[in-house]
Design an enzyme around this catalytic site. Structure first.
Site, PDB file in Angstrom:
ATOM      1  N   PHE A 122       0.881  -1.169   0.000  1.00  0.00           N
ATOM      2  CA  PHE A 122       0.000   0.000   0.000  1.00  0.00           C
ATOM      3  C   PHE A 122       0.918   1.219   0.000  1.00  0.00           C
ATOM      4  O   PHE A 122       1.617   1.459   0.991  1.00  0.00           O
ATOM      5  CB  PHE A 122      -0.864  -0.034   1.268  1.00  0.00           C
ATOM      6  CG  PHE A 122      -1.764   1.158   1.475  1.00  0.00           C
ATOM      7  CD1 PHE A 122      -3.040   1.198   0.895  1.00  0.00           C
ATOM      8  CD2 PHE A 122      -1.369   2.221   2.275  1.00  0.00           C
ATOM      9  CE1 PHE A 122      -3.883   2.286   1.109  1.00  0.00           C
ATOM     10  CE2 PHE A 122      -2.214   3.312   2.495  1.00  0.00           C
ATOM     11  CZ  PHE A 122      -3.474   3.341   1.913  1.00  0.00           C
ATOM     12  N   ALA A 123       0.973   1.943  -1.109  1.00  0.00           N
ATOM     13  CA  ALA A 123       1.985   2.995  -1.256  1.00  0.00           C
ATOM     14  C   ALA A 123       1.361   4.382  -1.248  1.00  0.00           C
ATOM     15  O   ALA A 123       0.884   4.875  -2.277  1.00  0.00           O
ATOM     16  CB  ALA A 123       2.786   2.771  -2.534  1.00  0.00           C
ATOM     17  N   PRO A 127       8.539  10.940   0.198  1.00  0.00           N
ATOM     18  CA  PRO A 127       9.650  11.507   0.965  1.00  0.00           C
ATOM     19  C   PRO A 127       9.306  12.855   1.607  1.00  0.00           C
ATOM     20  O   PRO A 127       9.775  13.176   2.678  1.00  0.00           O
ATOM     21  CB  PRO A 127      10.761  11.666  -0.084  1.00  0.00           C
ATOM     22  CG  PRO A 127      10.434  10.656  -1.137  1.00  0.00           C
ATOM     23  CD  PRO A 127       8.935  10.543  -1.167  1.00  0.00           C
ATOM     24  N   GLY A 130       4.324  12.120   5.215  1.00  0.00           N
ATOM     25  CA  GLY A 130       3.403  10.995   5.357  1.00  0.00           C
ATOM     26  C   GLY A 130       2.096  11.400   6.006  1.00  0.00           C
ATOM     27  O   GLY A 130       1.029  10.907   5.631  1.00  0.00           O
ATOM     28  N   ASP A 239      -8.663   4.109   7.620  1.00  0.00           N
ATOM     29  CA  ASP A 239      -9.661   4.112   8.711  1.00  0.00           C
ATOM     30  C   ASP A 239     -10.086   2.689   9.040  1.00  0.00           C
ATOM     31  O   ASP A 239     -10.247   2.322  10.198  1.00  0.00           O
ATOM     32  CB  ASP A 239     -10.905   4.917   8.299  1.00  0.00           C
ATOM     33  CG  ASP A 239     -10.677   6.424   8.435  1.00  0.00           C
ATOM     34  OD1 ASP A 239      -9.704   6.813   9.097  1.00  0.00           O
ATOM     35  OD2 ASP A 239     -11.474   7.186   7.861  1.00  0.00           O
ATOM     36  N   ARG A 242      -6.888   0.591  10.579  1.00  0.00           N
ATOM     37  CA  ARG A 242      -6.162   1.108  11.749  1.00  0.00           C
ATOM     38  C   ARG A 242      -6.277   0.214  12.976  1.00  0.00           C
ATOM     39  O   ARG A 242      -5.328   0.035  13.738  1.00  0.00           O
ATOM     40  CB  ARG A 242      -6.758   2.484  12.036  1.00  0.00           C
ATOM     41  CG  ARG A 242      -6.167   3.224  13.132  1.00  0.00           C
ATOM     42  CD  ARG A 242      -6.607   4.662  13.028  1.00  0.00           C
ATOM     43  NE  ARG A 242      -5.934   5.372  11.984  1.00  0.00           N
ATOM     44  CZ  ARG A 242      -6.497   6.300  11.206  1.00  0.00           C
ATOM     45  NH1 ARG A 242      -7.768   6.596  11.345  1.00  0.00           N
ATOM     46  NH2 ARG A 242      -5.798   6.921  10.294  1.00  0.00           N
ATOM     47  N   GLU A 362       0.465   3.994   9.801  1.00  0.00           N
ATOM     48  CA  GLU A 362      -1.005   4.104   9.656  1.00  0.00           C
ATOM     49  C   GLU A 362      -1.549   5.251  10.507  1.00  0.00           C
ATOM     50  O   GLU A 362      -2.603   5.143  11.134  1.00  0.00           O
ATOM     51  CB  GLU A 362      -1.692   2.765   9.955  1.00  0.00           C
ATOM     52  CG  GLU A 362      -1.283   1.723   8.931  1.00  0.00           C
ATOM     53  CD  GLU A 362      -2.361   0.725   8.574  1.00  0.00           C
ATOM     54  OE1 GLU A 362      -3.540   0.945   8.891  1.00  0.00           O
ATOM     55  OE2 GLU A 362      -1.992  -0.282   7.943  1.00  0.00           O
ATOM     56  N   THR A 364       0.268   8.669  12.813  1.00  0.00           N
ATOM     57  CA  THR A 364       0.994   8.811  14.092  1.00  0.00           C
ATOM     58  C   THR A 364      -0.006   9.039  15.233  1.00  0.00           C
ATOM     59  O   THR A 364      -1.183   9.350  15.004  1.00  0.00           O
ATOM     60  CB  THR A 364       1.929  10.037  14.013  1.00  0.00           C
ATOM     61  OG1 THR A 364       1.106  11.206  13.811  1.00  0.00           O
ATOM     62  CG2 THR A 364       2.942   9.920  12.887  1.00  0.00           C
ATOM     63  N   GLU A 366      -0.171  11.581  17.022  1.00  0.00           N
ATOM     64  CA  GLU A 366      -0.681  12.962  16.901  1.00  0.00           C
ATOM     65  C   GLU A 366      -1.871  13.003  15.931  1.00  0.00           C
ATOM     66  O   GLU A 366      -2.864  13.689  16.171  1.00  0.00           O
ATOM     67  CB  GLU A 366       0.436  13.907  16.413  1.00  0.00           C
ATOM     68  CG  GLU A 366       1.550  14.141  17.413  1.00  0.00           C
ATOM     69  CD  GLU A 366       2.476  12.938  17.600  1.00  0.00           C
ATOM     70  OE1 GLU A 366       2.632  12.139  16.647  1.00  0.00           O
ATOM     71  OE2 GLU A 366       3.019  12.770  18.707  1.00  0.00           O
TER      72      GLU A 366
HETATM   73  C1  FAD Z   1       8.518   0.578   9.214  1.00  0.00           C
HETATM   74  C2  FAD Z   1       7.585   1.492   8.478  1.00  0.00           C
HETATM   75  C3  FAD Z   1       6.618   0.954   7.651  1.00  0.00           C
HETATM   76  C4  FAD Z   1       5.771   1.785   6.929  1.00  0.00           C
HETATM   77  N1  FAD Z   1       4.884   1.246   6.035  1.00  0.00           N
HETATM   78  C5  FAD Z   1       4.199   2.077   5.205  1.00  0.00           C
HETATM   79  C6  FAD Z   1       3.418   1.542   4.120  1.00  0.00           C
HETATM   80  O1  FAD Z   1       3.330   0.315   3.933  1.00  0.00           O
HETATM   81  N2  FAD Z   1       2.777   2.405   3.288  1.00  0.00           N
HETATM   82  C7  FAD Z   1       2.864   3.758   3.455  1.00  0.00           C
HETATM   83  O2  FAD Z   1       2.263   4.484   2.663  1.00  0.00           O
HETATM   84  N3  FAD Z   1       3.582   4.301   4.464  1.00  0.00           N
HETATM   85  C8  FAD Z   1       4.264   3.494   5.332  1.00  0.00           C
HETATM   86  N4  FAD Z   1       5.037   4.016   6.338  1.00  0.00           N
HETATM   87  C9  FAD Z   1       5.088   5.464   6.498  1.00  0.00           C
HETATM   88  C10 FAD Z   1       4.344   5.958   7.732  1.00  0.00           C
HETATM   89  O3  FAD Z   1       2.957   5.769   7.576  1.00  0.00           O
HETATM   90  C11 FAD Z   1       4.726   7.423   7.951  1.00  0.00           C
HETATM   91  O4  FAD Z   1       6.076   7.429   8.384  1.00  0.00           O
HETATM   92  C12 FAD Z   1       3.838   8.130   8.943  1.00  0.00           C
HETATM   93  O5  FAD Z   1       2.545   8.295   8.415  1.00  0.00           O
HETATM   94  C13 FAD Z   1       4.383   9.488   9.347  1.00  0.00           C
HETATM   95  O6  FAD Z   1       4.744  10.240   8.224  1.00  0.00           O
HETATM   96  P1  FAD Z   1       6.202  10.912   8.148  1.00  0.00           P
HETATM   97  O7  FAD Z   1       7.195   9.886   8.499  1.00  0.00           O
HETATM   98  O8  FAD Z   1       6.319  11.589   6.851  1.00  0.00           O
HETATM   99  O9  FAD Z   1       6.184  11.976   9.323  1.00  0.00           O
HETATM  100  P2  FAD Z   1       5.642  13.518   9.230  1.00  0.00           P
HETATM  101  O10 FAD Z   1       4.334  13.507   8.572  1.00  0.00           O
HETATM  102  O11 FAD Z   1       6.734  14.344   8.642  1.00  0.00           O
HETATM  103  O12 FAD Z   1       5.502  13.860  10.746  1.00  0.00           O
HETATM  104  C14 FAD Z   1       6.623  14.092  11.603  1.00  0.00           C
HETATM  105  C15 FAD Z   1       6.090  14.379  13.015  1.00  0.00           C
HETATM  106  O13 FAD Z   1       5.245  15.547  12.987  1.00  0.00           O
HETATM  107  C16 FAD Z   1       3.972  15.233  13.521  1.00  0.00           C
HETATM  108  N5  FAD Z   1       2.946  16.002  12.814  1.00  0.00           N
HETATM  109  C17 FAD Z   1       2.780  16.141  11.466  1.00  0.00           C
HETATM  110  N6  FAD Z   1       1.691  16.888  11.216  1.00  0.00           N
HETATM  111  C18 FAD Z   1       1.161  17.215  12.412  1.00  0.00           C
HETATM  112  C19 FAD Z   1      -0.001  17.974  12.824  1.00  0.00           C
HETATM  113  N7  FAD Z   1      -0.834  18.546  11.934  1.00  0.00           N
HETATM  114  N8  FAD Z   1      -0.252  18.097  14.157  1.00  0.00           N
HETATM  115  C20 FAD Z   1       0.571  17.519  15.069  1.00  0.00           C
HETATM  116  N9  FAD Z   1       1.672  16.799  14.743  1.00  0.00           N
HETATM  117  C21 FAD Z   1       1.953  16.645  13.437  1.00  0.00           C
HETATM  118  C22 FAD Z   1       3.808  13.732  13.293  1.00  0.00           C
HETATM  119  O14 FAD Z   1       2.841  13.176  14.173  1.00  0.00           O
HETATM  120  C23 FAD Z   1       5.216  13.247  13.572  1.00  0.00           C
HETATM  121  O15 FAD Z   1       5.410  13.146  14.951  1.00  0.00           O
HETATM  122  C24 FAD Z   1       5.867   3.205   7.094  1.00  0.00           C
HETATM  123  C25 FAD Z   1       6.838   3.734   7.968  1.00  0.00           C
HETATM  124  C26 FAD Z   1       7.701   2.905   8.615  1.00  0.00           C
HETATM  125  C27 FAD Z   1       8.783   3.524   9.471  1.00  0.00           C
END
Ligand code: FAD
Length: 380
Positions: A122-123, A127, A130, A239, A242, A362, A364, A366
């Site tokens: 599921f992509a 970068p 997320g 949803d 989760r 899926e 954070t 937050e």
């Molecule tokens: C092992 C692993 C497996 C994964 N598998 C998948 C997968 O299969 N498919 C996929 O699509 N993704 C996958 N992910 C990605 C994962 O879903 C994202 O890393 C996650 O959604 C957070 O996005 P980000 O890393 O870009 O952090 P960011 O979005 O950059 O957030 C960084 C920090 O800021 C906080 N933040 C951001 N916006 C707000 C806000 N409005 N209010 C308060 N706090 C905020 C976040 O909670 C976090 O603490 C995976 C990640 C890992 C590490």
């Protein structure tokens, strides 16, 4: 409200537990060290019907619903966080969009393939971000042959094992959420490639990689739903899925808790078992309580989903609470083990590493708090 397991669910749990105890638990630490996906166990898991479990019956699935999927995920996670994430992604979030919005052709192709043990990804994440998925950069454009995809997805679970996956791209970033569409992409499509493998903290037997789309042309039949519906499909899938991450966190926490209780009774200090010391008893009591709350929230959300509710708030509460409680429980388990808890001699250090990501993927913690607050405050 009664959301206890029924007899079928109780029997199912003990069958999965038996399988996990004989095939997963004895080998899980090994797979982690080798960073190797256990295909042999996955094939057996598919033969037992675990891959088809929650997929629609009319396409060869088991039609069993979310509670059963959570039971299977929890039991797998008890022994292997990595195997459980491969499972909940492939048989959950990756298939949800196809099951809910796919064409007849997509359903009759991909549901049986997933049931037989082919793996899906599921992509969504890119970068640049997320959490803020609407700012997607990955582009698509319509061509005579179909749709051409260009861009990079990051942190994609199952990317090395998957034979197909669901990918989200925008027609034009300036359109915001209305520009996003969802596609199902076969692994052997020219222009599709798997990039860098992430060097993670835990869950090493599950691959997490970048995937790259470079003039990757998929046929028109690869579009899921209508053009512009992609973000709705992504968010609905997350949803719905989760609560499986809550079940995963619950499974990891249960193992850490059971190990903590066992060790506290065996290990002696100051002439008595650790379990006789009040400081240790409090850690056990807090963990037992938090585990129970996690269980109730998780299976209540699954129970609601099985009765046709979206349960957005309840699933977010379950994931938020169960993942953070699992963090506290794993932390205490390492503490009760003392020095050995910080070494690979003890499985609690693995559980602590495997747990951490349940607070991030899926959505954070937050993002869960945001979703809960929006529901409570009635905000769109
Ligand atoms: C092992 C692993 C497996 C994964 N598998 C998948 C997968 O299969 N498919 C996929 O699509 N993704 C996958 N992910 C990605 C994962 O879903 C994202 O890393 C996650 O959604 C957070 O996005 P980000 O890393 O870009 O952090 P960011 O979005 O950059 O957030 C960084 C920090 O800021 C906080 N933040 C951001 N916006 C707000 C806000 N409005 N209010 C308060 N706090 C905020 C976040 O909670 C976090 O603490 C995976 C990640 C890992 C590490």
């Amino acid at each position: 409200m009664n959301f206890d397991h029924d007899e079928q669910q109780v029997l199912f749990r003990s069958a999965v537990r038996e399988f996990v105890e004989s095939e997963v638990a004895p080998n899980a630490a090994h797979w982690e060290e080798e960073e190797r996906f256990p295909w042999e166990v996955w094939h057996h898991l598919a033969d037992l019907g675990l891959c088809s479990l929650a997929l629609p019956e009319e396409y060869g699935g088991g039609g069993s619903g979310k509670t059963m999927l959570c039971i299977a995920t929890e039991e797998l996670a008890r022994a292997s966080g990595g195997l459980s994430v491969a499972y909940l992604v492939s048989c959950g979030v990756a298939m949800d969009g196809i099951c809910m919005h796919g064409t007849e052709q997509q359903k009759s192709n991909y549901i049986p393939r997933c049931s037989r043990g082919e793996i899906a990804y599921f992509a969504l994440t890119e970068p640049e971000g997320g959490s803020d998925v609407a700012t997607m950069r990955m582009r698509y454009r319509e061509t005579a042959a179909g749709y051409e995809l260009n861009g990079t997805k990051t942190f994609i679970s199952n990317s090395e094992e998957a034979s197909f996956g669901v990918v989200f791209a925008t027609r034009d970033p300036s359109l915001g959420h209305r520009g996003v569409s969802a596609f199902v992409v076969e692994r052997d499509t020219p222009g599709f490639s798997i990039g860098r493998r992430e060097r993670k903290t835990g869950q090493h037997c599950s691959s997490t990689n970048e995937i790259i789309f470079d003039q990757c042309v998929v046929p028109k039949s690869a579009l899921i739903g209508e053009e512009g519906e992609g973000l709705i499909i992504a968010l609905e899938s997350i949803d719905k899925s989760r609560v499986s991450v809550a079940a995963q966190a619950l499974g990891i926490a249960r193992s850490a808790y059971e190990e903590m209780v066992r060790y506290a009774q065996e290990r002696h200090a100051f002439g008595k078992a650790l379990a006789q010391l009040q400081a240790i008893q409090w850690m056990i009591a807090d963990s037992a309580t938090e585990l129970e709350v996690s269980r109730l929230l998780t299976y209540r959300a699954a129970w609601l989903i099985d009765r046709g509710n979206l349960a957005v708030k309840e699933s977010a509460m379950a994931k938020l609470y169960a993942s953070e409680a699992a963090g506290r429980i794993c932390h205490r388990a390492v503490q009760v083990f003392g020095g050995i808890g910080y070494t690979r001699e003890a499985s609690v250090e693995r559980y602590a590493r495997d747990q951490r990501i349940t607070e991030i993927y899926e959505g954070t913690s937050e993002m869960q708090r945001w979703a809960i607050a929006r529901q409570v405050l009635g905000m769109k």
